[in-house]
Design an enzyme around this catalytic site. Sequence first.
Site, mmCIF file in Angstrom:
data_model
loop_
_atom_site.group_PDB
_atom_site.id
_atom_site.type_symbol
_atom_site.label_atom_id
_atom_site.label_comp_id
_atom_site.label_asym_id
_atom_site.label_seq_id
_atom_site.Cartn_x
_atom_site.Cartn_y
_atom_site.Cartn_z
ATOM 1 N N CYS A 62 -20.872 -14.972 1.191
ATOM 2 C CA CYS A 62 -22.123 -15.286 2.201
ATOM 3 C C CYS A 62 -22.877 -16.271 1.164
ATOM 4 O O CYS A 62 -23.665 -17.184 1.800
ATOM 5 C CB CYS A 62 -22.753 -14.175 2.577
ATOM 6 S SG CYS A 62 -21.629 -13.144 3.704
ATOM 7 N N ARG A 95 -20.117 -21.712 14.013
ATOM 8 C CA ARG A 95 -21.516 -20.852 13.846
ATOM 9 C C ARG A 95 -22.645 -21.552 13.705
ATOM 10 O O ARG A 95 -22.636 -22.982 14.150
ATOM 11 C CB ARG A 95 -21.523 -19.702 12.666
ATOM 12 C CG ARG A 95 -20.311 -18.765 12.842
ATOM 13 C CD ARG A 95 -20.172 -17.805 11.784
ATOM 14 N NE ARG A 95 -19.278 -16.788 12.181
ATOM 15 C CZ ARG A 95 -19.061 -15.570 11.071
ATOM 16 N NH1 ARG A 95 -19.750 -15.354 10.248
ATOM 17 N NH2 ARG A 95 -18.027 -14.838 11.497
ATOM 18 N N CYS A 128 -26.813 -12.457 -1.359
ATOM 19 C CA CYS A 128 -26.551 -11.836 0.082
ATOM 20 C C CYS A 128 -27.228 -10.394 0.323
ATOM 21 O O CYS A 128 -27.964 -9.870 -0.712
ATOM 22 C CB CYS A 128 -25.038 -11.754 0.172
ATOM 23 S SG CYS A 128 -24.280 -10.527 -0.646
ATOM 24 N N ARG A 166 -28.107 -11.688 14.372
ATOM 25 C CA ARG A 166 -28.390 -13.044 13.523
ATOM 26 C C ARG A 166 -28.661 -14.130 14.796
ATOM 27 O O ARG A 166 -28.020 -14.086 15.773
ATOM 28 C CB ARG A 166 -27.189 -13.345 12.878
ATOM 29 C CG ARG A 166 -27.411 -14.559 12.132
ATOM 30 C CD ARG A 166 -26.083 -14.877 11.305
ATOM 31 N NE ARG A 166 -25.732 -14.020 10.287
ATOM 32 C CZ ARG A 166 -24.506 -13.764 10.038
ATOM 33 N NH1 ARG A 166 -23.454 -14.328 10.499
ATOM 34 N NH2 ARG A 166 -24.227 -12.851 9.027
ATOM 35 N N LYS A 222 -13.794 -17.549 11.610
ATOM 36 C CA LYS A 222 -15.172 -18.471 11.721
ATOM 37 C C LYS A 222 -14.958 -19.805 11.439
ATOM 38 O O LYS A 222 -14.223 -20.137 10.627
ATOM 39 C CB LYS A 222 -15.970 -17.678 11.029
ATOM 40 C CG LYS A 222 -15.858 -17.670 9.556
ATOM 41 C CD LYS A 222 -16.656 -16.553 8.743
ATOM 42 C CE LYS A 222 -16.358 -16.292 7.202
ATOM 43 N NZ LYS A 222 -17.082 -15.453 6.596
ATOM 44 N N CYS A 267 -19.746 -8.416 -2.085
ATOM 45 C CA CYS A 267 -18.413 -8.346 -2.010
ATOM 46 C C CYS A 267 -17.786 -9.970 -2.263
ATOM 47 O O CYS A 267 -18.494 -10.779 -2.245
ATOM 48 C CB CYS A 267 -18.068 -7.859 -0.708
ATOM 49 S SG CYS A 267 -18.442 -8.952 0.739
ATOM 50 N N LYS A 277 -17.543 -22.713 10.053
ATOM 51 C CA LYS A 277 -18.976 -23.348 9.667
ATOM 52 C C LYS A 277 -19.041 -24.933 9.604
ATOM 53 O O LYS A 277 -18.156 -25.365 9.007
ATOM 54 C CB LYS A 277 -19.043 -22.565 8.290
ATOM 55 C CG LYS A 277 -19.174 -21.004 8.453
ATOM 56 C CD LYS A 277 -19.802 -20.456 7.345
ATOM 57 C CE LYS A 277 -19.701 -19.009 7.414
ATOM 58 N NZ LYS A 277 -20.030 -18.264 6.234
ATOM 59 N N CYS A 314 -25.041 -3.959 4.773
ATOM 60 C CA CYS A 314 -23.945 -4.427 5.028
ATOM 61 C C CYS A 314 -22.577 -3.411 4.742
ATOM 62 O O CYS A 314 -22.484 -2.889 3.658
ATOM 63 C CB CYS A 314 -23.575 -5.747 4.092
ATOM 64 S SG CYS A 314 -22.114 -6.688 4.375
#
Length: 1493
Positions: free
Chosen positions: A1395, A1060, A1346, A991, A1125, A1391, A1127, A1352
Amino acid sequence: MSSATSSVARVAYLASDIIVDSQPTLPSTSQFAKEYISLSATSNRRPIILSVPLGGDPGSTLLRNGSTAGLISFTSSATAQTVIRLVLGAAELSSLPLVLHLAVRNDLSEVLLLHSAVPFFLVSRTPQQAHDNSLLASRLARTEKKAVVHAFYDAGNDSVEEILESEVQPFLLSEKLASTNGVNGHIGANGHNGVNGHNGANGHNGMNGHNGANGHNGMNGHNGANGHNGMNGHNGANGHNGHANGANGTNGVNGHSATTVTPGSELFKLYERAALSTVVRIRRACPPLFVHGSSKPHTVIFGLGDIPSVDIDGVSVVSLSLLTPLIPSRILDVIPPSASRVIILEQLHRWNTKWTPLYLEIVDAINQRQVEQRPHIQSVYFSDPTQVIPLAILKILQAAPSSAPIHLGGTNASSLHSLEVPHIPKHESSYTKILSHVFGERLEVSNSPSLVLKQGAIATSPEFALGRVRGQLDQRDELIRSVQKLLEVKEVSPELHKLCSQWVLVKDDDTKSRSVGKELIAAFESSKLSSPIINRILALRAHFPAPSRWIIGSDAWSYDLGASGLHHAIASGLNINILIIDTLPYTSRNSADPHRRKQDAGLYAMNHGDVYVASVAVYSSYAQVLQAVVEADRHKGPSVVLAYLPYQNEDTPALEVLKETKLAVDAGYWPLYRWDPAKEAQGKEPFALDSDAVKNDLQQFLDRQNHLSQLVRSKPELATELVSSLGENVKEARRKKAQQAYDDLVVSLDAPPLVVLYASDGGTAEKFAKRLANRGKARGLSTSIGTIDSMSIDTLSQEEYVAFVTSVAGQGEPPQNGRTLFKALNAAALRGEKPFSKLRYSVFALGDSHYWPRPEDAHYYNKPGKDLDARLEQLGGERFADIGLGDDQDADGPDTGYKVWEPLVWKTFGVDSIEVKEAEPDPITNEHIKAASGYLRGTIAEGLEDTSTGALDPSDTQLTKFHGIYQQDDRDIRDERQAQGVEPAYGFMIRVRTPGGVCTPEQWLQMDRIADEHGNGTFKITTRATFQFHGVIKRHLKPAIQEINKVLLDTLAACGDVNRNVICSAIPSLSRLHAQVYNFAKLVSAHLLPRTTAYHEIWLDKKMVAGEAVKDFEPLYGEFYLPRKFKIAVAVPPTNDVDVFANDLGFIAVVDEQGELAGFNVAIGGGMGVTHGNKKTYPRVADVIGFCTVEQGPIVAEKVVLTQRDNGNRADRKNARLKYTIDRMGLEAFKAEVESRLGYSLAPARSYTFNRNIDDFGWSTGDDGRHHVMLFIENGRIQDEPERDFKTGLREIAMIHKGTFRLTANQHIMISEISTEDVPEIKRILAKYKLDNLNHTGLRLSSSACVAFPTCGLAMAESERYLPVLIDKVEKICEENGLRNDSIVMRMTGCPNGCARPYVAEVAFVGKAPGSYSMLLGGGYYGQRLNKIYRETVSEPEILAILKPMIKRYALERLEGEHFGDFVIRAGYIAQTTSGKEWYDNMGGEGQYREAA
């Protein structure tokens, strides 16, 4: 009245996309910069202006920016240093659309070095000519994509007729005019201007040539069916005496041959074409040669430089405007047969070779003329234009012809012109006075400005100074050898012998070497002994003292360590000291060209290991400066002292210098330190940090971060014990471990063996299996552990006691690492076999009873464990304990069932009464991995070298996330490969970090190439508005990342427990506002970027510092980084296309009444991730807590991150995000903590309005007049498909596009900043590849998914590949009810990690198992409200059955402007979600629509 500089600067400003301006020596300022500042206040054009300091390398800046610009201009005075830097990069620069505007003053010596290095070279004498040639050069460079040198004289003002600003760009972009013979007509003694010349069937065209069906063409040559062609040569079908290959001549200009096209002639045609366009625009001639004087001259003077008008009978003067390419035909045309003498008159102070390039070109041209008597050619130099007078020319004409160059004024042609001693800025005396005070008469500045008068301007360069020092050191070595050799001469007197011996002993002493040397010199001079050795010693007498040699330079040397000569000094090993003075003020540190990063010269020097390095600041610590210069002088080898002296100009007051120094030192921008490699050899610490502020901050940081410090603070009595007895404790621990190993061996000889087998996808079952194995060992059992698939039926049948631990995957399927044995067991059962007659077993199964709430699905709960238990019994096995069931819904989760099952296991082995006193080892968590990683290094580098597997170590795969990399495998062929007995088809996802989602065409093309060369041929635009590659195998990882970095992108912090990719709104109609928001996004991203050098070491092959002198230090994150994480999004109302409330931190732009960006409302606590069945996890939308200015924004972001760092839940990663921290602390408490760290309170939030979160498709025009087009890219996948070659189409656009691409958080692409003239071509390509097709339903345009399968590793169900199929069916329902164009936001993920931000969609589907999804309803249309679970498990038929009547009712009953998410709440289908913690309340539908109904 205008000067040449102002005219050139104006054209460069109006014509260029990027300007690179070279700065002169302080305290002077660039004259061009002054003009640019003035133009910025009056002009509508805003080119990017980059400054290059004196001594910096302009070539690297030009190369970096030139490939993306339509036209790039470089403006500078023509200094030797600047020109040499340009010559070094000329090969690459020559193919750029580049104009080098170089101002000269009475000397072309320097600038002529570029004569043969670039395709075009123009010279201008007057301001008007400088203006016209600037236009011509800009046109030529832009249209032909080639470099042009424009040297112009900067002297005096004159009236200039300037082109209007509005006409410049149309002129540059106008169509190319057809090439003609003689753009400027007939040039010669009686030449005519070709603008009004003739051309036709029998017309005339060119320089005295004719062209027509039966006419003539060429330089006095003829061409036609029966004519002649060539430069005095012949050719034609029936030409006179024409020979195909020159039977009686050479093949070429004067031979008999077909026309030969030379590179010079082709370049000249390009020049002619550009010149014709310029002439048409400005209505003034721009000939390459100006001719005046006699029409039949006996002497032709070619003048290059500032030559005054000379009127002498019989003399013709040719002034050159075009120096390159100057083709022979044009030269010959102005030398008539009457000329017996040619004089080349050039304004040069010096030239290193005998003949100049112009002289050689003219000689070559004349030699091509077939005549009996060629004119004599004389080279003449001059310096001062006043020397060029008729009398001086007549003297040359009357003198006998000479082959040697003549210099007007009587001096030698190669003599140096008068030089000025460079000015030393007064502030720098702060350091030079210290050196003088400390070293006195020992001080020798090897590049002192005073040397210029004797040795020229080059004397101040580091290369020259280094060579000078090397010569001095060699001479001193010779002096030492001579003195030592004299000691062996018997005739030397005892007194002289004693003095020689004494000097040899003290030769390196600072003071004694000088005093003894003086005595020795006196003794030699008074001695009657005659010897060649003594004569040589006296010749070298200047080297008796041991001086302190210094080279002093500016921070410009740090921009290019190689080109500046600093590298050579550092690597030389010579005993030389280098003082580098950095003058950039701390408050101006971000104003420089971001691409021209100043190298860390200190770090670079330390890498060599033998260099003394110090960083000092006289206005911060005078004592440290003294200590550093003394230590540098004492060091035997190179020393580098980096000295900070921040000032803008000589008028900067000392108080301002003091203030800037304090800011830089206290902030850590300029750390004070000393590195002495000699101490390392003595076993001492070589590195000393002298910055008190940095040391104090570091100590506070370590105290806060170090877990051991926390333990000591809670129990102070432990501190002494921990430190004092550390060695004894280690010894005791080793002894106990050895004893335990022996005891385990003895016990295991008699204890029954226990095999623990597990199947686990997420790691939970593996954790319980390891717990069981460890506890078995603690009870004396011989225990082994492995995956279920590590056993075959044959090996399993030989085991006596086996405990199985398994979880559930998909719809009641076993996890991946258990499926092979499961299948084998089923096959054996079908065959009726009973292989497990001696096997005793027990099973512990993990599952979630609420995951399958419907009665018909209840059997999926713990199905693999139950099936395994039954199958083992069927195959002859005997249970030693009943199956244990772990349920996520129990009070302690699976532990509740495990605590019941585990004692049954120990009872079977008779060890249930054994009390285990030793604590179990804590499981290895991400926190341990991060702390032990060496700032994100781990063993990644070693893993990349391991060719035995396509995977990396599991702990390293946690670290590679910080580097933007996820390890995956192709799940479509996972079972197939397992059946083949090979490892999974491992690949990696990469990414890219693209703050603000903006990329250049060059970067797009690089991404396209990387996808083909290193990935699976496609790439994806993600919901974080960046690029993502899949299928990159391990050996392609490093090349792919290096390719990404080549176009100034990277992958650092694209994933991992850090901030991120920062995203921002696309807003095409507000170009200026987007630029401000985009720059803000980049600033925040850079501010929160990890500082570890691991990324550059591992992927870009940068070396670590020798001896780990400067260790990595994360001032923001610390060694544990963040708990999870983080964002950040920046939204611009009314469009919430970034879903700002779904981010940990959101900035909502607030615009003032003038349309300027006033600041941002700050929103915190958003997040999407959920775990199925775990009600401790939930999504959350952010809360607005206040307002901050643009300047405060990055600091606010930093303090929010720090508050999360210190308060986030590190014990449970599923509850570690900021949203849980805020709900645990309370919003007001969290806000108070942030404001405490800020030192001020946030202002009250300002009003704003959102009305959508989808992209605005199609064409739009920004407020700057440029155009944009938003393309629909379904789910962001860039690939070529039948009838949809999107990847090829976008590649073709990138090849011609001059603006940028903007990636959106909805996975679409905007082609941005398209000029009006380029719109038709862009539209043509879009139509060709069907990229302009927006004939989709509102539902499809508002959808997002996603990646999910097959790459994935977390996916439970399809998403990207399935959502378009589902939409095909749902949009038919919409069309049936008249809702084709109505936007309904529908999202799907494979899932629950979220995302694609499904939890704020109006309709969402979250994967649970293949073909099975949770269905959610009621999200806000512009992302302001969470949706809620409507059905926990649905398949496609159920989805369609639910949506069909719901959509029909929406079409019939909706209110004006009511969106679908609002309607389903009002209509009673689902309850409104008011906060994240209430997300589970009333899930399953309302009233009659409730799932249980």
